[in-house]
Design a protein around this motif. Structure first.
Motif, PDB file in Angstrom:
ATOM      1  N   ASN A  54       6.987   7.102 -13.196  1.00  0.00           N
ATOM      2  CA  ASN A  54       7.213   7.561 -11.827  1.00  0.00           C
ATOM      3  C   ASN A  54       5.958   7.369 -10.968  1.00  0.00           C
ATOM      4  O   ASN A  54       6.042   6.913  -9.825  1.00  0.00           O
ATOM      5  CB  ASN A  54       7.644   9.035 -11.821  1.00  0.00           C
ATOM      6  N   GLN A  55       4.800   7.713 -11.507  1.00  0.00           N
ATOM      7  CA  GLN A  55       3.552   7.539 -10.763  1.00  0.00           C
ATOM      8  C   GLN A  55       3.261   6.054 -10.508  1.00  0.00           C
ATOM      9  O   GLN A  55       2.838   5.678  -9.413  1.00  0.00           O
ATOM     10  CB  GLN A  55       2.391   8.177 -11.523  1.00  0.00           C
ATOM     11  N   ALA A  56       3.496   5.211 -11.518  1.00  0.00           N
ATOM     12  CA  ALA A  56       3.279   3.774 -11.351  1.00  0.00           C
ATOM     13  C   ALA A  56       4.255   3.204 -10.319  1.00  0.00           C
ATOM     14  O   ALA A  56       3.886   2.342  -9.519  1.00  0.00           O
ATOM     15  CB  ALA A  56       3.421   3.051 -12.688  1.00  0.00           C
ATOM     16  N   THR A  57       5.474   3.712 -10.312  1.00  0.00           N
ATOM     17  CA  THR A  57       6.442   3.292  -9.288  1.00  0.00           C
ATOM     18  C   THR A  57       5.925   3.681  -7.906  1.00  0.00           C
ATOM     19  O   THR A  57       6.058   2.914  -6.951  1.00  0.00           O
ATOM     20  CB  THR A  57       7.830   3.907  -9.550  1.00  0.00           C
ATOM     21  N   GLY A  58       5.317   4.851  -7.808  1.00  0.00           N
ATOM     22  CA  GLY A  58       4.730   5.286  -6.535  1.00  0.00           C
ATOM     23  C   GLY A  58       3.655   4.332  -6.062  1.00  0.00           C
ATOM     24  O   GLY A  58       3.587   3.991  -4.871  1.00  0.00           O
ATOM     25  N   VAL A  59       2.811   3.868  -6.969  1.00  0.00           N
ATOM     26  CA  VAL A  59       1.776   2.891  -6.615  1.00  0.00           C
ATOM     27  C   VAL A  59       2.439   1.606  -6.117  1.00  0.00           C
ATOM     28  O   VAL A  59       2.032   1.039  -5.099  1.00  0.00           O
ATOM     29  CB  VAL A  59       0.841   2.614  -7.818  1.00  0.00           C
ATOM     30  N   GLN A  60       3.468   1.164  -6.812  1.00  0.00           N
ATOM     31  CA  GLN A  60       4.173  -0.056  -6.394  1.00  0.00           C
ATOM     32  C   GLN A  60       4.848   0.127  -5.031  1.00  0.00           C
ATOM     33  O   GLN A  60       4.805  -0.785  -4.190  1.00  0.00           O
ATOM     34  CB  GLN A  60       5.200  -0.460  -7.454  1.00  0.00           C
ATOM     35  N   GLU A  73       9.823  -2.535  -8.082  1.00  0.00           N
ATOM     36  CA  GLU A  73       9.355  -1.159  -8.275  1.00  0.00           C
ATOM     37  C   GLU A  73       9.951  -0.626  -9.564  1.00  0.00           C
ATOM     38  O   GLU A  73      10.892   0.160  -9.573  1.00  0.00           O
ATOM     39  CB  GLU A  73       9.724  -0.326  -7.047  1.00  0.00           C
ATOM     40  N   ASP A  74       9.357  -1.078 -10.675  1.00  0.00           N
ATOM     41  CA  ASP A  74       9.903  -0.784 -11.997  1.00  0.00           C
ATOM     42  C   ASP A  74       9.064   0.198 -12.811  1.00  0.00           C
ATOM     43  O   ASP A  74       9.428   0.555 -13.922  1.00  0.00           O
ATOM     44  CB  ASP A  74      10.086  -2.083 -12.790  1.00  0.00           C
ATOM     45  N   GLY A  75       7.926   0.618 -12.264  1.00  0.00           N
ATOM     46  CA  GLY A  75       7.089   1.574 -12.978  1.00  0.00           C
ATOM     47  C   GLY A  75       6.168   0.958 -14.020  1.00  0.00           C
ATOM     48  O   GLY A  75       5.580   1.678 -14.819  1.00  0.00           O
ATOM     49  N   TYR A  76       6.029  -0.348 -13.994  1.00  0.00           N
ATOM     50  CA  TYR A  76       5.139  -1.034 -14.929  1.00  0.00           C
ATOM     51  C   TYR A  76       4.144  -1.856 -14.119  1.00  0.00           C
ATOM     52  O   TYR A  76       4.528  -2.809 -13.442  1.00  0.00           O
ATOM     53  CB  TYR A  76       5.924  -1.945 -15.874  1.00  0.00           C
ATOM     54  N   LEU A  77       2.866  -1.485 -14.186  1.00  0.00           N
ATOM     55  CA  LEU A  77       1.838  -2.181 -13.432  1.00  0.00           C
ATOM     56  C   LEU A  77       1.387  -3.405 -14.214  1.00  0.00           C
ATOM     57  O   LEU A  77       0.487  -3.341 -15.045  1.00  0.00           O
ATOM     58  CB  LEU A  77       0.657  -1.250 -13.133  1.00  0.00           C
ATOM     59  N   PRO A  79       0.535  -7.834 -14.009  1.00  0.00           N
ATOM     60  CA  PRO A  79      -0.400  -8.661 -13.247  1.00  0.00           C
ATOM     61  C   PRO A  79      -0.082  -8.760 -11.751  1.00  0.00           C
ATOM     62  O   PRO A  79      -0.995  -8.724 -10.933  1.00  0.00           O
ATOM     63  CB  PRO A  79      -0.291 -10.031 -13.924  1.00  0.00           C
ATOM     64  N   LYS A  80       1.173  -8.847 -11.386  1.00  0.00           N
ATOM     65  CA  LYS A  80       1.525  -8.944  -9.951  1.00  0.00           C
ATOM     66  C   LYS A  80       1.168  -7.655  -9.217  1.00  0.00           C
ATOM     67  O   LYS A  80       0.676  -7.683  -8.091  1.00  0.00           O
ATOM     68  CB  LYS A  80       3.008  -9.277  -9.759  1.00  0.00           C
ATOM     69  N   SER A  81       1.411  -6.514  -9.859  1.00  0.00           N
ATOM     70  CA  SER A  81       1.038  -5.231  -9.249  1.00  0.00           C
ATOM     71  C   SER A  81      -0.478  -5.143  -9.085  1.00  0.00           C
ATOM     72  O   SER A  81      -0.981  -4.692  -8.054  1.00  0.00           O
ATOM     73  CB  SER A  81       1.531  -4.063 -10.093  1.00  0.00           C
ATOM     74  N   TRP A  82      -1.203  -5.583 -10.104  1.00  0.00           N
ATOM     75  CA  TRP A  82      -2.661  -5.518 -10.030  1.00  0.00           C
ATOM     76  C   TRP A  82      -3.228  -6.523  -9.037  1.00  0.00           C
ATOM     77  O   TRP A  82      -4.239  -6.253  -8.386  1.00  0.00           O
ATOM     78  CB  TRP A  82      -3.285  -5.643 -11.422  1.00  0.00           C
ATOM     79  N   GLU A  83      -2.582  -7.671  -8.891  1.00  0.00           N
ATOM     80  CA  GLU A  83      -3.011  -8.609  -7.845  1.00  0.00           C
ATOM     81  C   GLU A  83      -2.859  -7.953  -6.474  1.00  0.00           C
ATOM     82  O   GLU A  83      -3.745  -8.054  -5.618  1.00  0.00           O
ATOM     83  CB  GLU A  83      -2.187  -9.896  -7.896  1.00  0.00           C
ATOM     84  N   ALA A  84      -1.725  -7.272  -6.273  1.00  0.00           N
ATOM     85  CA  ALA A  84      -1.498  -6.576  -5.007  1.00  0.00           C
ATOM     86  C   ALA A  84      -2.531  -5.467  -4.806  1.00  0.00           C
ATOM     87  O   ALA A  84      -3.029  -5.269  -3.683  1.00  0.00           O
ATOM     88  CB  ALA A  84      -0.079  -6.011  -4.955  1.00  0.00           C
ATOM     89  N   MET A  85      -2.879  -4.754  -5.870  1.00  0.00           N
ATOM     90  CA  MET A  85      -3.896  -3.705  -5.773  1.00  0.00           C
ATOM     91  C   MET A  85      -5.254  -4.323  -5.448  1.00  0.00           C
ATOM     92  O   MET A  85      -6.000  -3.801  -4.600  1.00  0.00           O
ATOM     93  CB  MET A  85      -3.972  -2.900  -7.079  1.00  0.00           C
ATOM     94  N   GLN A  86      -5.597  -5.427  -6.079  1.00  0.00           N
ATOM     95  CA  GLN A  86      -6.872  -6.094  -5.795  1.00  0.00           C
ATOM     96  C   GLN A  86      -6.918  -6.556  -4.340  1.00  0.00           C
ATOM     97  O   GLN A  86      -7.943  -6.387  -3.667  1.00  0.00           O
ATOM     98  CB  GLN A  86      -7.073  -7.275  -6.760  1.00  0.00           C
ATOM     99  N   GLU A  87      -5.817  -7.109  -3.843  1.00  0.00           N
ATOM    100  CA  GLU A  87      -5.756  -7.521  -2.439  1.00  0.00           C
ATOM    101  C   GLU A  87      -5.933  -6.318  -1.514  1.00  0.00           C
ATOM    102  O   GLU A  87      -6.647  -6.391  -0.509  1.00  0.00           O
ATOM    103  CB  GLU A  87      -4.433  -8.227  -2.146  1.00  0.00           C
ATOM    104  N   PHE A  88      -5.280  -5.200  -1.842  1.00  0.00           N
ATOM    105  CA  PHE A  88      -5.408  -3.975  -1.050  1.00  0.00           C
ATOM    106  C   PHE A  88      -6.855  -3.493  -1.033  1.00  0.00           C
ATOM    107  O   PHE A  88      -7.398  -3.161   0.022  1.00  0.00           O
ATOM    108  CB  PHE A  88      -4.481  -2.889  -1.605  1.00  0.00           C
ATOM    109  N   LEU A  89      -7.480  -3.459  -2.203  1.00  0.00           N
ATOM    110  CA  LEU A  89      -8.871  -2.989  -2.282  1.00  0.00           C
ATOM    111  C   LEU A  89      -9.813  -3.911  -1.506  1.00  0.00           C
ATOM    112  O   LEU A  89     -10.759  -3.438  -0.872  1.00  0.00           O
ATOM    113  CB  LEU A  89      -9.304  -2.868  -3.746  1.00  0.00           C
TER     114      LEU A  89
END
Length: 150
Positions: A54-60, A73-77, A79-89
């Motif tokens: 649920n928390q990982a889905t929130g991040v997504q 939004e599947d709750g699994y972070l 590589p694509k989720s982390w790429e998006a996080m890196q872009e955000f940061l």
């Protein structure tokens, strides 16, 4: 004598092969082609850093607020989720991360910077180690964004 033995062995092998009755063959006759490998299903690697699904889905959900991001939004972070996080940061927090989807020390440092300066309760060092404090602050962020963006 050696020549006669070699000749007899060679003739016996040839006759046996020709008639199909040779029970054993030497290593020179063995099939050396590699054994076929069983098919392996591709498993997507993910790293939730201790977040619940649920928390990982929130991040997504939060990352999907960017017009350039379209995550499942599947709750699994993964590589694509982390790429998006890196872009955000990089974009929002002035980090200079390689956008590769790998959760290495540089990405953890960027996340720690965000969790500390974004008031998510991270009080530890920005050291690139995803310890208990990093995980707890990331969980708070994931829980809040699940409520706000999902």
């Amino acid at each position: 004598m050696r020549a006669l033995t070699k000749t007899l062995v060679g003739v016996t092998a040839a006759v046996g092969i020709a008639t199909g009755s040779l029970a054993t063959a030497g290593t020179a006759m063995a099939d050396t082609s590699p054994a076929p490998r069983p098919a392996v299903a591709a498993v997507a690697a993910y790293n939730n850093l201790g977040l619940t699904k649920n928390q990982a889905t929130g991040v997504q959900c939060f990352l999907n607020t960017s017009p350039t991001v379209n995550l499942d939004e599947d709750g699994y972070l993964g590589p694509k989720s982390w790429e998006a996080m890196q872009e955000f940061l990089n974009r929002s927090w002035g980090r200079n991360l390689v956008v590769d989807g790998i959760v290495g020390p540089a990405t953890i440092k960027g996340l720690q910077y965000f969790l500390k300066h974004g008031n998510w309760g991270y009080t530890g060092k920005i050291d690139g180690i995803a310890g208990e404090g990093t995980r707890a602050a990331f969980a708070r962020f994931g829980q809040a964004t699940a409520k706000q963006f999902c």
